[in-house]
Design an enzyme around this catalytic site. Structure first.
Site, short mmCIF file in Angstrom:
data_model
loop_
_atom_site.label_atom_id
_atom_site.label_comp_id
_atom_site.label_asym_id
_atom_site.label_seq_id
_atom_site.Cartn_x
_atom_site.Cartn_y
_atom_site.Cartn_z
N GLU A 277 0.61 -1.13 0.00
CA GLU A 277 -0.22 0.57 0.04
C GLU A 277 0.93 1.59 -0.85
O GLU A 277 0.53 2.12 -0.71
CB GLU A 277 -1.11 -0.27 1.31
CG GLU A 277 -2.27 0.75 0.99
CD GLU A 277 -3.06 0.09 2.64
OE1 GLU A 277 -4.32 -0.37 2.00
OE2 GLU A 277 -2.89 0.74 3.66
N GLU A 280 2.12 1.79 -3.54
CA GLU A 280 0.67 2.65 -3.96
C GLU A 280 1.00 3.69 -4.01
O GLU A 280 0.72 4.71 -4.94
CB GLU A 280 -0.21 0.75 -3.45
CG GLU A 280 -1.40 1.74 -4.45
CD GLU A 280 -2.37 0.84 -4.54
OE1 GLU A 280 -2.27 0.51 -3.09
OE2 GLU A 280 -3.36 1.57 -5.70
N CYS A 302 -8.45 -2.43 3.45
CA CYS A 302 -8.77 -4.07 4.52
C CYS A 302 -9.65 -4.03 5.18
O CYS A 302 -9.60 -4.89 5.93
CB CYS A 302 -7.50 -2.90 5.99
SG CYS A 302 -5.77 -1.99 5.66
N SER A 322 -7.35 1.75 -2.73
CA SER A 322 -6.45 1.14 -2.66
C SER A 322 -6.38 -0.46 -3.15
O SER A 322 -7.45 -0.22 -3.13
CB SER A 322 -5.61 1.23 -1.62
OG SER A 322 -4.69 0.01 -1.62
N LYS A 361 -15.56 -9.88 7.03
CA LYS A 361 -14.32 -10.79 6.31
C LYS A 361 -15.35 -12.56 5.88
O LYS A 361 -14.37 -13.04 5.08
CB LYS A 361 -13.70 -11.02 6.97
CG LYS A 361 -13.25 -9.84 7.25
CD LYS A 361 -10.63 -9.88 7.55
CE LYS A 361 -10.21 -8.50 7.53
NZ LYS A 361 -10.75 -7.01 8.39
N GLU A 364 -15.95 -11.36 2.57
CA GLU A 364 -15.41 -11.15 1.62
C GLU A 364 -14.99 -12.38 1.02
O GLU A 364 -14.46 -12.19 0.10
CB GLU A 364 -14.03 -10.41 2.05
CG GLU A 364 -13.23 -9.89 1.85
CD GLU A 364 -12.10 -9.21 2.29
OE1 GLU A 364 -11.63 -10.00 4.12
OE2 GLU A 364 -11.35 -8.70 2.30
N GLU A 369 -13.65 -12.18 -6.16
CA GLU A 369 -12.00 -11.62 -6.28
C GLU A 369 -11.10 -12.35 -5.60
O GLU A 369 -10.59 -11.80 -5.83
CB GLU A 369 -12.27 -9.64 -6.49
CG GLU A 369 -13.66 -9.12 -7.49
CD GLU A 369 -14.53 -9.41 -6.42
OE1 GLU A 369 -14.93 -9.34 -5.31
OE2 GLU A 369 -15.50 -9.09 -7.59
N CYS A 518 -11.41 -2.08 13.74
CA CYS A 518 -11.27 -3.60 14.74
C CYS A 518 -11.64 -3.98 15.54
O CYS A 518 -12.01 -4.77 16.00
CB CYS A 518 -10.14 -4.30 14.06
SG CYS A 518 -9.98 -3.62 12.69
#
Ligand code: FES
Length: 597
Positions: A277, A280, A302, A322, A361, A364, A369, A518
């Protein structure tokens, strides 16, 4: 100040306080089911009723304001009898499957029954219609709902998503997405904040344990587990340890004892995320300053709940995200390629489990993807609460476990990765690395914390002027980089509106989908202790501060991974394994329209 008596005890409270608050000041806990201090006052359950001298009817203490001279009885025979009837009425419309309910022994309704001494309900009547809706992250069972509406407040007022509301009226009232849509076809971010506040088993994480037990019992599977930073700051609460006790070593021991073949740390891939990251960000800044094409601000990626929210609500702004996958999916991709090769294991014989503070998650890992060459990155996600259940089921005496270690080569993480679990942590970790890469100068320990972005405020900002650079970054000299940090989807939406309007002054924004980050994820233990978020955040900062390695690029095992196998950050292989793309999703109203058609 007001003066009143609670159960004969004189007490003084500020004007505007409720009777419940006055009772608390007198050291008396009035039972409640729907109330959440400073968050949700709805007055639906009436369990908190009290007797007030001179008033004929019992009063809901969470709603009624204290008045000068009031004389209140919180546990008189009349009050206790009324509470018992109210409780029995709730029970008359509630399934009696406590023994098989996931909330058994952690259910507020059950606890209250014990407190009130209710062993059965004298009332029998119609039962509300039951509907079980299993989304990838959250399972709703309307038969267990007591209509307290805490979840509605969490979703609509705290997260400002509004995916669920009260539908219909009277006995037909149900908490649901509009038109009875399943949660998975709405703009629900899957953050799970509703599951944290639900007092019963009506809203829970979707089961992740069954496939994990099955994989552990399969001799043909190599079962690999990884644990996110925030889990270590809260898991101990499930075993009676004080809130904010870091349990990293005990957790590693417990995972080995459960029987996982490899116990890795998501800290390793949090460090990996920073390398990817940070690189990037520098590429985007470079491009912007040299007249190239670059989308700024760049926003962290994230938090999968946050990503889903952007895809629904700001589908035109996806280029700002990102392209980095989240740390645990990066770990999954590395395990099933690099580690598979290293150990001579077929990736299809591997089963990767992520223990996360997060319900999103779970959704996710099912995104199309999140795979490499048709192999899923991660096979199952367990919440912190589910891991605690697993440890208990194995009969492990968690509190007295010795301190264990994570396994090599994917178990080493720096202090920068520890703070990924708290709002501001990803930004701080990124700045520690970007600063040294750009200036070539070592950042001293005492300057590691970026004070303006530490803390639990909704939006935090800072500006950093780059004074000295290495020759390769000369064009950044004198540039002021504006950063913003937010947690919770309300703050994120505020910052995104500026991005969408083209008025955002920032170059880099960190977003975590849950308030506080989190540490307060939807999969964390349900904690009602005062300042529990601050205590968990402190636990992660203490983990960072006790380490010798506190910058992601100092992780020797990570640098070895780049040197021996991955190549350059943002290089070809890194892009193939560790980066992703996003999809435009319909807005909630569009979904409802489509459903009508
Ligand atoms: Fe007061 Fe529910 S706690 S009405």
């Amino acid at each position: 100040m007001l003066h009143l008596t609670i159960n004969g005890k004189a007490v003084e409270v500020p004007e505007g306080s409720t009777i419940m608050e006055a009772a608390e000041a007198a050291g008396v806990k009035v039972p409640s089911l729907c109330h959440m201090k400073n968050v949700h006052q709805y007055g639906s359950c009436r369990i908190c009723v009290v007797e007030v001298e001179g008033m004929k009817n019992l009063q809901a203490s969470c709603m009624v304001k204290a008045r000068e001279g009031m004389k209140v009885k919180t546990h008189s025979p009349k009050v206790l009898a009324a509470r018992k009837v109210l409780y029995e009425l709730l029970l008359s419309n509630h399934p009696k499957d406590c023994l098989s309910c996931n909330r058994n022994q952690s259910c507020e309704l059950q606890e209250l029954g014990y407190e009130l001494g209710v062993t059965e309900s004298r009332f029998e009547g119609a039962m509300s219609k039951s509907r079980v809706d299993i989304s990838p992250s959250i399972t709703r069972d309307t038969s267990k709902c007591i209509l307290c509406r805490r979840c509605v407040t969490a979703c609509a007022q705290i997260q400002k998503v509004g995916a669920i509301q009260a539908q219909n009226r009277g006995f037909d009232t149900v908490i649901s997405p509009a038109m009875g849509l399943p949660l998975n076809s709405t703009a629900c971010a899957m953050c799970g904040q509703c599951t944290v506040v639900c007092p019963t088993g009506a809203l829970q994480e979707t089961d992740g344990l069954t496939p994990v037990w099955k994989a552990l019992a399969d001799p043909g599977k190599r079962v690999i587990v990884q644990v996110a930073p925030a889990v270590r700051a809260a898991l101990g609460e499930e075993f009676g340890l004080p809130c904010g006790t870091p349990v990293t070593g005990k957790m590693a021991t417990a995972l080995h004892e459960i029987g996982f073949d490899d116990v890795f740390d998501t800290l390793f891939s949090a460090d990996l995320t920073i390398l990817e990251e940070g690189t990037e960000l520098l590429s985007r800044l470079n491009a912007a300053l040299t007249g190239g094409q670059a989308t700024l601000p760049m926003i962290t990626s994230c938090s999968p709940g946050w990503i889903k929210h952007v895809e629904h609500q700001f589908p035109g702004e996806l280029d700002h995200l990102s392209t980095c996958k989240s740390p645990h999916t990066m770990m999954g991709a590395v395990v099933k390629t690099f580690y598979a090769e290293k150990t001579g294991t077929k990736p299809e014989d591997m089963f990767v489990v992520s223990v996360m503070p997060c319900t999103a998650k779970k959704y996710e890992i099912q995104r199309p993807e999140m795979e490499v060459d048709k192999i899923r990155d991660v096979d199952a996600v367990l919440t912190t609460r589910e891991l605690a259940r697993m440890i208990k089921k194995c009969g492990i005496d968690f509190v007295n476990l010795p301190e264990g270690e994570f396994d090599a080569p994917l178990g080493l993480g720096t202090g920068a990765a520890d703070i990924f679990g708290v709002t501001g942590g990803v930004m701080e970790a990124a700045l520690r690395t970007v600063y040294e890469v750009v200036t070539g100068t070592e950042l001293p320990f005492e300057q590691l914390h970026v004070t303006p972005i530490v803390g639990l405020e909704q939006v935090k900002t800072a500006s950093i002027t780059i004074e000295n650079t290495l020759p390769a970054y000369e064009h950044l000299k004198g540039v002021t980089v504006n950063i913003a940090v937010t947690s919770g989807l309300e703050g994120a939406s505020m910052l995104m509106k500026e991005v969408a309007d083209g008025t955002s002054p920032y170059h880099f924004i960190e977003v975590m989908g849950c308030p506080g980050g989190c540490i307060n994820g939807g999969g964390q233990p349900r904690c009602t202790e005062e300042n529990y978020r601050e205590k968990r955040a402190k636990a992660l900062y203490s983990e960072d501060e006790r380490k010798v390695l506190r910058k992601s690029h100092e992780n020797p095992d990570l640098m070895k991974l780049y040197g021996e196998w991955l190549g350059e950050p943002n290089g070809h292989l890194a892009h193939h394994l560790l980066h992703t793309h996003y999809v435009e999703r319909g807005k909630y109203n569009q979904l409802v329209e489509n459903e009508k058609k």
